[in-house]
Write a protein that holds these residues in place. Structure first.
Motif, short mmCIF file in Angstrom:
data_model
loop_
_atom_site.label_atom_id
_atom_site.label_comp_id
_atom_site.label_asym_id
_atom_site.label_seq_id
_atom_site.Cartn_x
_atom_site.Cartn_y
_atom_site.Cartn_z
N PRO A 293 -47.35 -15.20 -22.87
CA PRO A 293 -47.68 -13.92 -23.54
C PRO A 293 -46.52 -13.43 -24.40
O PRO A 293 -45.39 -13.86 -24.22
CB PRO A 293 -47.94 -12.97 -22.38
CG PRO A 293 -47.29 -13.58 -21.18
CD PRO A 293 -47.24 -15.05 -21.42
N THR A 294 -46.83 -12.53 -25.30
CA THR A 294 -45.78 -11.90 -26.11
C THR A 294 -44.91 -11.04 -25.19
O THR A 294 -45.45 -10.22 -24.45
CB THR A 294 -46.40 -10.98 -27.18
OG1 THR A 294 -47.42 -11.73 -27.83
CG2 THR A 294 -45.36 -10.51 -28.17
N PRO A 295 -43.61 -11.23 -25.21
CA PRO A 295 -42.78 -10.46 -24.28
C PRO A 295 -42.81 -8.96 -24.57
O PRO A 295 -42.95 -8.55 -25.73
CB PRO A 295 -41.37 -11.02 -24.51
CG PRO A 295 -41.45 -12.01 -25.60
CD PRO A 295 -42.87 -12.20 -26.00
N THR A 296 -42.68 -8.16 -23.54
CA THR A 296 -42.47 -6.72 -23.71
C THR A 296 -41.02 -6.51 -24.16
O THR A 296 -40.21 -7.44 -24.12
CB THR A 296 -42.67 -5.97 -22.38
OG1 THR A 296 -41.72 -6.50 -21.44
CG2 THR A 296 -44.08 -6.16 -21.82
N GLN B 61 -38.81 -7.49 -21.32
CA GLN B 61 -38.71 -8.95 -21.16
C GLN B 61 -37.84 -9.56 -22.25
O GLN B 61 -37.06 -10.48 -22.00
CB GLN B 61 -40.12 -9.58 -21.17
CG GLN B 61 -40.90 -9.29 -19.89
CD GLN B 61 -42.36 -9.74 -19.97
OE1 GLN B 61 -42.97 -9.66 -21.04
NE2 GLN B 61 -42.91 -10.18 -18.86
N GLY C 281 -44.62 -9.04 -13.86
CA GLY C 281 -44.31 -10.26 -14.61
C GLY C 281 -42.95 -10.86 -14.31
O GLY C 281 -42.27 -11.34 -15.22
N LYS C 282 -42.55 -10.87 -13.06
CA LYS C 282 -41.24 -11.42 -12.69
C LYS C 282 -41.16 -12.91 -13.06
O LYS C 282 -40.25 -13.33 -13.77
CB LYS C 282 -41.00 -11.28 -11.18
CG LYS C 282 -40.88 -9.85 -10.70
CD LYS C 282 -40.52 -9.77 -9.22
CE LYS C 282 -41.60 -10.27 -8.29
NZ LYS C 282 -42.79 -9.42 -8.24
N THR C 283 -42.11 -13.69 -12.52
CA THR C 283 -42.04 -15.13 -12.73
C THR C 283 -42.21 -15.46 -14.21
O THR C 283 -41.49 -16.32 -14.75
CB THR C 283 -43.09 -15.84 -11.86
OG1 THR C 283 -42.97 -15.36 -10.52
CG2 THR C 283 -42.89 -17.34 -11.85
N SER C 284 -43.11 -14.75 -14.88
CA SER C 284 -43.29 -14.98 -16.33
C SER C 284 -41.98 -14.77 -17.07
O SER C 284 -41.64 -15.50 -18.01
CB SER C 284 -44.31 -14.00 -16.91
OG SER C 284 -45.50 -14.04 -16.20
N MET D 191 -39.79 -17.20 -19.50
CA MET D 191 -39.35 -16.87 -20.87
C MET D 191 -37.87 -17.19 -21.04
O MET D 191 -37.45 -17.74 -22.06
CB MET D 191 -39.61 -15.38 -21.16
CG MET D 191 -41.08 -15.03 -21.25
SD MET D 191 -41.32 -13.24 -21.33
CE MET D 191 -43.12 -13.15 -21.28
N PHE E 65 -48.70 -5.49 -14.98
CA PHE E 65 -49.88 -6.10 -15.62
C PHE E 65 -51.04 -6.21 -14.64
O PHE E 65 -52.06 -6.80 -14.95
CB PHE E 65 -49.52 -7.48 -16.18
CG PHE E 65 -48.46 -7.41 -17.24
CD1 PHE E 65 -48.79 -7.01 -18.53
CD2 PHE E 65 -47.14 -7.70 -16.94
CE1 PHE E 65 -47.82 -6.92 -19.51
CE2 PHE E 65 -46.16 -7.62 -17.91
CZ PHE E 65 -46.50 -7.23 -19.20
N ARG E 66 -50.85 -5.69 -13.44
CA ARG E 66 -51.87 -5.85 -12.40
C ARG E 66 -52.90 -4.75 -12.44
O ARG E 66 -54.06 -4.96 -12.13
CB ARG E 66 -51.19 -5.87 -11.03
CG ARG E 66 -52.18 -6.02 -9.88
CD ARG E 66 -51.47 -6.16 -8.54
NE ARG E 66 -50.66 -7.36 -8.50
CZ ARG E 66 -49.55 -7.51 -7.77
NH1 ARG E 66 -49.13 -6.52 -7.02
NH2 ARG E 66 -48.88 -8.63 -7.79
N1 ADP Z 1 -45.67 -9.68 -21.75
C1 ADP Z 1 -46.84 -9.85 -21.13
N2 ADP Z 1 -48.01 -9.52 -21.70
C2 ADP Z 1 -49.19 -9.68 -21.08
N3 ADP Z 1 -49.31 -10.18 -19.84
C3 ADP Z 1 -48.17 -10.53 -19.19
C4 ADP Z 1 -46.87 -10.40 -19.80
N4 ADP Z 1 -45.95 -10.84 -18.90
C5 ADP Z 1 -46.62 -11.23 -17.79
N5 ADP Z 1 -47.95 -11.05 -17.96
C6 ADP Z 1 -49.03 -11.34 -16.99
O1 ADP Z 1 -48.85 -10.59 -15.80
C7 ADP Z 1 -49.39 -11.29 -14.70
C8 ADP Z 1 -48.36 -11.31 -13.58
O2 ADP Z 1 -47.26 -12.08 -14.00
P1 ADP Z 1 -46.29 -12.83 -12.98
O3 ADP Z 1 -45.16 -13.34 -13.80
O4 ADP Z 1 -47.03 -13.82 -12.16
O5 ADP Z 1 -45.84 -11.62 -12.11
P2 ADP Z 1 -45.00 -11.59 -10.73
O6 ADP Z 1 -44.20 -12.86 -10.69
O7 ADP Z 1 -44.15 -10.38 -10.86
O8 ADP Z 1 -46.01 -11.47 -9.65
C9 ADP Z 1 -49.73 -12.66 -15.20
O9 ADP Z 1 -51.12 -12.73 -15.39
C10 ADP Z 1 -48.99 -12.76 -16.52
O10 ADP Z 1 -49.63 -13.61 -17.43
#
Ligand code: ADP
Ligand code: MG
Length: 478
Positions: free
Chosen positions: A2-5, A8, A30-33, A37, A264-265
């Protein structure tokens, strides 16, 4: 990806700049995401991602960029040290009677004029102490706190144990560090051995995910990496496993501190609910809801999941749903409840038992007295009462019907087991009780542990949240 915030992006830029980082994140933020990145921004650098458990590792291995190796700490420890103990991991279970023999505990221990501990009981305390040691940052087992087991946790007994346990625990650890030893062995043994060698991992950067739940020896290895860029990410407000060490490690870690506050939840309504708890915790972070999700706080007749504080409440909910002919499941399955009820049967037959929570007792009557008269017995009380009301056989029968989450119309979970999970429609059970008022009639104080558990619980919902047993938070609004 996804596009970073903005947050991020700032984290990624700081990472590319070579700094150590500690990222405090909210639920679903979005920790793992974000770690992905970072890794993708430095494709030439070789990284290691330390996953919290096997399921997360498998998912990460499939989705992280090529320059990152994804491993659990146990897998790293197994490759380095654990392999030699492979045979011991497969050993059959062993009774405390045999453990006592192996530890050469041949005599009972006198606690006071009335109480004597049997060799098996002492053996259980020794083994529980060793287990605690393997999950702690203590380096020398002699200095590790003696395990407190239900029924063996009064002052007299603890004093007596303080005399006898340490030297036996040293012997037990000597056995556990020997590939040819005989005592019951667990994965935490080789993990601890490995961490005691101060291992250096040859990577350009190391990523520690869910840092608040990593047990202290793992955090120690992470922190001990020299010449490696380190990033830890976690949610300080979700440290519900009592690894105080890990929570402090996040607070004290020497690195640039950044945050992830965009969830994002769920949408704004649930973010606001989460923020009430973060405010009670005096946490630095507040969450923003996801604009693409419309969340609501309302009553729910047919939730997808009901979250409970205790297993006992989950069991009550399960019985009520089963009576209505519904398919139910308990996250983690019914095994833990089953084994407690089986232990109750053994105690009722006066045979003693090896269950970790009940092994301090010889009879069921002693358990009943413990939960009735001892303050420390309050955790065990709801399950004991349920067993007394319905009979252990009935509890076993119900527990055995809770294993199929894939088929469930209703999922039940304790808040602890719900960690890392999410459901669209969540209801909170009634056993999260409001603190008792103060003597002057004012609002009681919410314990931080309870507020963290409440925060974890309300943040499992994506679309609709029925606050049920946690709606009282409104009276504490700041
Ligand atoms: N910048 C973003 N824009 C849109 N969705 C995002 C972004 N960053 C993360 N996400 C989404 O948020 C959800 C949770 O991300 P994840 O990294 O698994 O979170 P965590 O590790 O904190 O549980 C995923 O579906 C991911 O694709
Ligand atoms: Mg994650």
């Amino acid at each position: 990806m996804p596009t970073p915030t903005i947050e991020q992006q700032e984290i990624t830029d700081t990472f590319v700049g070579g700094k150590n980082l500690v990222i405090n994140a909210g639920a679903g933020a979005g920790k793992t995401s974000t770690l992905k990145m970072c890794a993708a921004a430095t494709p030439k650098a070789k990284g290691l991602y330390i996953a919290y458990n096997k399921a997360i590792q498998v998912e990460a291995a499939a989705s992280f960029p090529q320059n990152v190796t994804c491993k659990t700490a146990h897998a790293l420890a197994f490759a380095a040290v654990g392999r030699r103990f492979f045979r011991r991991l497969k050993a059959p279970r062993m009774s405390s009677y045999l453990v006592a023999k192996l530890l050469h505990i041949n005599e009972p221990v006198r606690v006071n004029d009335e109480v004597i501990l049997a060799p098996q009981q002492l053996a259980r305390v020794v083994m529980a102490t060793v287990t605690g040691y393997t999950r702690s940052a203590t380096r020398d087992i002699v200095h590790h706190n003696i395990a407190k087991l239900a029924g063996l946790d009064d002052a007299d007994t603890m004093n007596a144990l303080a005399e006898v346990v340490p030297p036996i625990a040293v012997k037990a650890w000597a056995d556990l560090t020997n590939p040819n030893g005989k005592l019951p062995y667990s994965h935490d043994c080789y993990l601890k051995m490995w961490t005691l060698t101060n291992p250096q991992l040859s990577y350009d950067f190391v990523l520690l995910d869910e840092a608040q739940d990593s047990n202290p020896p793992i955090v120690e290895v992470f922190e001990g990496q020299r010449n490696t860029q380190k990033v830890m990410v976690g949610d300080e407000a979700q440290s519900i496993y009592g690894w105080r060490g890990a929570q402090n490690a996040m607070r004290e870690f020497n690195g640039t501190r950044l945050t992830l506050s965009q969830s994002f939840r769920f949408g704004e309504a649930i973010a606001a609910e989460a923020n009430q708890w973060l405010s009670i915790l005096d946490a630095p972070l507040r969450l923003r809801g996801f604009e693409l999700i419309n969340s609501r706080i309302t009553d729910l007749d047919e939730p997808e999941a009901i979250l409970c504080r205790t297993n006992a409440e989950a069991l009550v909910q399960a019985m009520s749903a089963l009576e209505k002919g519904r398919q139910v499941a308990l996250v983690g399955g019914g095994k833990a409840i089953r084994s407690l009820a089986e232990a109750a049967l053994q105690l009722q037959a006066g045979r003693g038992c090896d269950h970790p929570e009940l092994c301090g007792f010889q009879t069921w009557g002693m358990v009943q007295d413990y939960v009735r008269f001892e303050e420390s017995g309050s955790d065990l009380a709801p399950m004991v009462n349920l067993i007394d009301t319905h009979g252990a056989e009935k509890i076993i029968d119900v527990a055995d019907q809770l294993n199929r989450e894939d088929r469930a119309e209703l999922t039940l979970s304790t808040a602890h087991k719900a960690k890392g999970r999410e459901w669209k429609r969540v209801k909170i059970a009634g056993d999260f009780t409001e603190p008792k008022p103060n003597d002057d009639g004012g609002r009681g104080k919410i314990r931080p542990d309870d507020a963290m558990l409440a925060y974890v619980t309300v943040t499992r919902a994506q679309h609709v949240l029925d606050r049920g047993g946690l709606a009282w938070v409104d009276r504490y609004r700041r």
